[in-house]
Design a protein around this motif. Sequence first.
Motif, mmCIF file in Angstrom:
data_model
loop_
_atom_site.group_PDB
_atom_site.id
_atom_site.type_symbol
_atom_site.label_atom_id
_atom_site.label_comp_id
_atom_site.label_asym_id
_atom_site.label_seq_id
_atom_site.Cartn_x
_atom_site.Cartn_y
_atom_site.Cartn_z
ATOM 1 N N PHE A 1 0.904 -1.154 0.063
ATOM 2 C CA PHE A 1 -0.047 0.082 0.087
ATOM 3 C C PHE A 1 0.779 1.362 0.126
ATOM 4 C CE2 PHE A 1 -2.148 -3.257 2.444
ATOM 5 C CZ PHE A 1 -3.436 -3.336 1.596
ATOM 6 N N ASN A 2 0.403 2.331 -0.720
ATOM 7 C CA ASN A 2 0.957 3.634 -0.314
ATOM 8 C C ASN A 2 0.198 3.913 1.025
ATOM 9 O OD1 ASN A 2 1.717 4.024 -3.047
ATOM 10 N ND2 ASN A 2 -0.330 4.586 -3.629
ATOM 11 N N LEU A 3 0.969 4.564 1.878
ATOM 12 C CA LEU A 3 0.474 4.748 3.373
ATOM 13 C C LEU A 3 1.026 6.068 3.825
ATOM 14 C CD1 LEU A 3 3.332 4.082 5.163
ATOM 15 C CD2 LEU A 3 2.735 1.536 4.438
ATOM 16 N N VAL A 4 0.733 6.404 5.214
ATOM 17 C CA VAL A 4 1.232 7.494 5.929
ATOM 18 C C VAL A 4 1.110 6.991 7.362
ATOM 19 C CG1 VAL A 4 0.492 9.808 6.963
ATOM 20 C CG2 VAL A 4 -0.053 9.003 4.437
ATOM 21 N N ASP A 5 2.344 7.150 8.002
ATOM 22 C CA ASP A 5 2.253 6.825 9.402
ATOM 23 C C ASP A 5 2.631 8.281 10.248
ATOM 24 O OD1 ASP A 5 4.997 7.158 10.155
ATOM 25 O OD2 ASP A 5 5.373 4.995 10.072
ATOM 26 N N SER A 6 2.485 8.168 11.684
ATOM 27 C CA SER A 6 2.741 9.245 12.582
ATOM 28 C C SER A 6 3.802 8.876 13.586
ATOM 29 C CB SER A 6 1.682 9.711 13.531
ATOM 30 O OG SER A 6 1.246 8.601 14.253
ATOM 31 N N PHE A 7 4.881 8.048 12.908
ATOM 32 C CA PHE A 7 6.158 7.681 13.802
ATOM 33 C C PHE A 7 6.634 8.840 14.361
ATOM 34 C CE2 PHE A 7 10.653 6.709 14.492
ATOM 35 C CZ PHE A 7 10.334 5.297 15.160
ATOM 36 N N ASP A 8 6.828 9.076 15.879
ATOM 37 C CA ASP A 8 7.308 10.203 16.292
ATOM 38 C C ASP A 8 8.587 9.720 17.430
ATOM 39 O OD1 ASP A 8 6.033 8.886 18.630
ATOM 40 O OD2 ASP A 8 4.669 10.592 19.152
ATOM 41 N N THR A 9 9.171 8.915 17.236
ATOM 42 C CA THR A 9 10.489 8.810 18.168
ATOM 43 C C THR A 9 11.588 9.363 17.136
ATOM 44 O OG1 THR A 9 9.717 6.511 19.077
ATOM 45 C CG2 THR A 9 11.904 7.385 19.465
ATOM 46 N N HIS A 10 11.914 10.699 17.695
ATOM 47 C CA HIS A 10 12.720 11.577 16.738
ATOM 48 C C HIS A 10 13.850 10.896 16.453
ATOM 49 C CE1 HIS A 10 10.010 15.455 16.556
ATOM 50 N NE2 HIS A 10 9.627 14.878 17.752
ATOM 51 N N ALA A 11 14.464 10.713 17.746
ATOM 52 C CA ALA A 11 16.128 9.883 17.365
ATOM 53 C C ALA A 11 16.034 8.563 16.606
ATOM 54 C CB ALA A 11 16.307 9.577 18.872
ATOM 55 N N LYS A 12 14.977 8.045 16.339
ATOM 56 C CA LYS A 12 15.022 6.936 15.559
ATOM 57 C C LYS A 12 14.422 7.193 13.968
ATOM 58 C CE LYS A 12 14.851 3.530 19.269
ATOM 59 N NZ LYS A 12 14.460 2.210 19.647
ATOM 60 N N ILE A 13 13.924 8.391 13.972
ATOM 61 C CA ILE A 13 13.235 8.526 12.393
ATOM 62 C C ILE A 13 14.279 8.188 11.354
ATOM 63 C CG2 ILE A 13 12.774 10.394 10.868
ATOM 64 C CD1 ILE A 13 11.216 11.660 13.298
ATOM 65 N N PRO A 14 15.743 8.505 11.413
ATOM 66 C CA PRO A 14 16.432 8.011 10.235
ATOM 67 C C PRO A 14 16.360 6.578 9.772
ATOM 68 C CG PRO A 14 17.426 9.744 11.557
ATOM 69 C CD PRO A 14 16.208 9.502 12.539
ATOM 70 N N GLU A 15 16.701 5.710 11.059
ATOM 71 C CA GLU A 15 16.373 4.334 10.811
ATOM 72 C C GLU A 15 15.167 3.651 10.328
ATOM 73 O OE1 GLU A 15 16.116 1.753 14.951
ATOM 74 O OE2 GLU A 15 17.779 3.386 15.057
ATOM 75 N N HIS A 16 13.803 4.429 10.862
ATOM 76 C CA HIS A 16 12.717 3.958 10.172
ATOM 77 C C HIS A 16 12.672 4.322 8.978
ATOM 78 C CE1 HIS A 16 8.414 3.052 10.683
ATOM 79 N NE2 HIS A 16 8.180 4.196 10.349
ATOM 80 N N PHE A 17 12.899 5.618 8.562
ATOM 81 C CA PHE A 17 12.849 6.091 7.074
ATOM 82 C C PHE A 17 13.671 5.093 6.316
ATOM 83 C CE2 PHE A 17 14.464 8.289 3.202
ATOM 84 C CZ PHE A 17 13.379 9.195 2.905
ATOM 85 N N ALA A 18 14.869 4.635 6.782
ATOM 86 C CA ALA A 18 15.854 3.734 5.781
ATOM 87 C C ALA A 18 14.884 2.600 5.608
ATOM 88 C CB ALA A 18 17.134 3.460 6.440
ATOM 89 N N ALA A 19 14.383 1.924 6.643
ATOM 90 C CA ALA A 19 13.425 0.582 6.482
ATOM 91 C C ALA A 19 12.334 0.798 5.837
ATOM 92 C CB ALA A 19 13.279 0.091 7.879
ATOM 93 N N VAL A 20 11.558 1.848 5.872
ATOM 94 C CA VAL A 20 10.367 1.948 4.982
ATOM 95 C C VAL A 20 10.971 2.335 3.556
ATOM 96 C CG1 VAL A 20 8.464 3.490 4.810
ATOM 97 C CG2 VAL A 20 8.829 2.727 6.944
ATOM 98 N N ASP A 21 11.905 3.266 3.119
ATOM 99 C CA ASP A 21 12.116 3.500 1.947
ATOM 100 C C ASP A 21 12.796 2.134 1.405
ATOM 101 O OD1 ASP A 21 12.816 5.364 0.045
ATOM 102 O OD2 ASP A 21 14.801 4.928 0.218
ATOM 103 N N ALA A 22 13.402 1.320 1.762
ATOM 104 C CA ALA A 22 13.904 -0.138 1.364
ATOM 105 C C ALA A 22 12.404 -0.828 0.851
ATOM 106 C CB ALA A 22 14.625 -0.644 2.101
#
Length: 328
Positions: free
Chosen positions: A87-108
């Motif tokens: 799916f195309n999607l939107v989330d509200s992940f809000d753990t600021h310190a972990k945004i880069p690693e979350h971005f990398a996992a979702v981007d892959a």
Amino acid sequence: MAIRIGIFGYGNLGKGTECAVRQNPDLELAAIFTRRDPASISPMTEGVPVVAASEVADWAGKIDVMILCGGSATDLPVQTPELARWFNLVDSFDTHAKIPEHFAAVDAAASAAGTTALISGGWDPGLFSLNRVYAEAILPQGGTYTFWGKGVSQGHSDAIRRIEGVADARQYTVPVPEALERVRAGQRPTLTTRQKHTRECYVAAKPGADLARIEQEIKTMPNYFADYDTTVTFVSLEQLHAEHSGLPHGGSVLRSGLTGWNEEHTATVEYSLKLDSNPEFTASVLAACARAVSRMHAAGQTGCKTILDVPPALLSPLSGEELRRQLL
């Protein structure tokens, strides 16, 4: 043709998203997905199907944008990359310190699947992030300050509820008044995390739970409480629900900078929010982000995005001509 929205998770944020979809004529709710028994869910939208989360893959192609309404502590790090496969999607992940690693996992995941995923939507991260970028670009000489509250943090409250022995909890983020006033006065102080906010936790423990252990786990939790002066007050479940059932929040972003040839003049930018319902407002931001994601995907943009990657016009239901005439 309306954008078909799926809601994954039907807690406070999921219910707020249902309300937000109703307020946007170009969006329509296609389905609600839950890990609970679907028969136990009674949506406010008449006729909308409630589907077991385990069957979500069957809806690939029937949902234009999935809005994920789980918690940042344990839900979204798993759910967002998984659902980006379909799916195309939107989330509200809000753990600021972990945004880069979350971005990398979702981007892959999204890049491999050819989907478009926007993470960390909401108001902080989200709208406050935009304000910080705008203000620092405009005032390169200065200091940026973000104050949250007083209000209930859904993510922090959820993190407490995940601790063994906790029945329910509410966490209030409280700005330190003296720090806020110094910034508003243009002083540009150097402030530690601890000097800007305190955290107040109201916890209802399960019978027989080790209260000392629970308090210690809260106060030492990295990324949530370890860097703050935190108070933990244990109350009964009845008292918690009677006195702390609301979900207000808000906050301010300030940039105090200097202008002029000799940087002799002070300029202060402040953007603030005051919210009766944190989840309903957050959901309203996610709904606008879903519109942008649908448009970005239609334009061939795939992979992971944040609100910083979204042209403002894509968030609005208005056409470019209407925006220029009414809002520019």
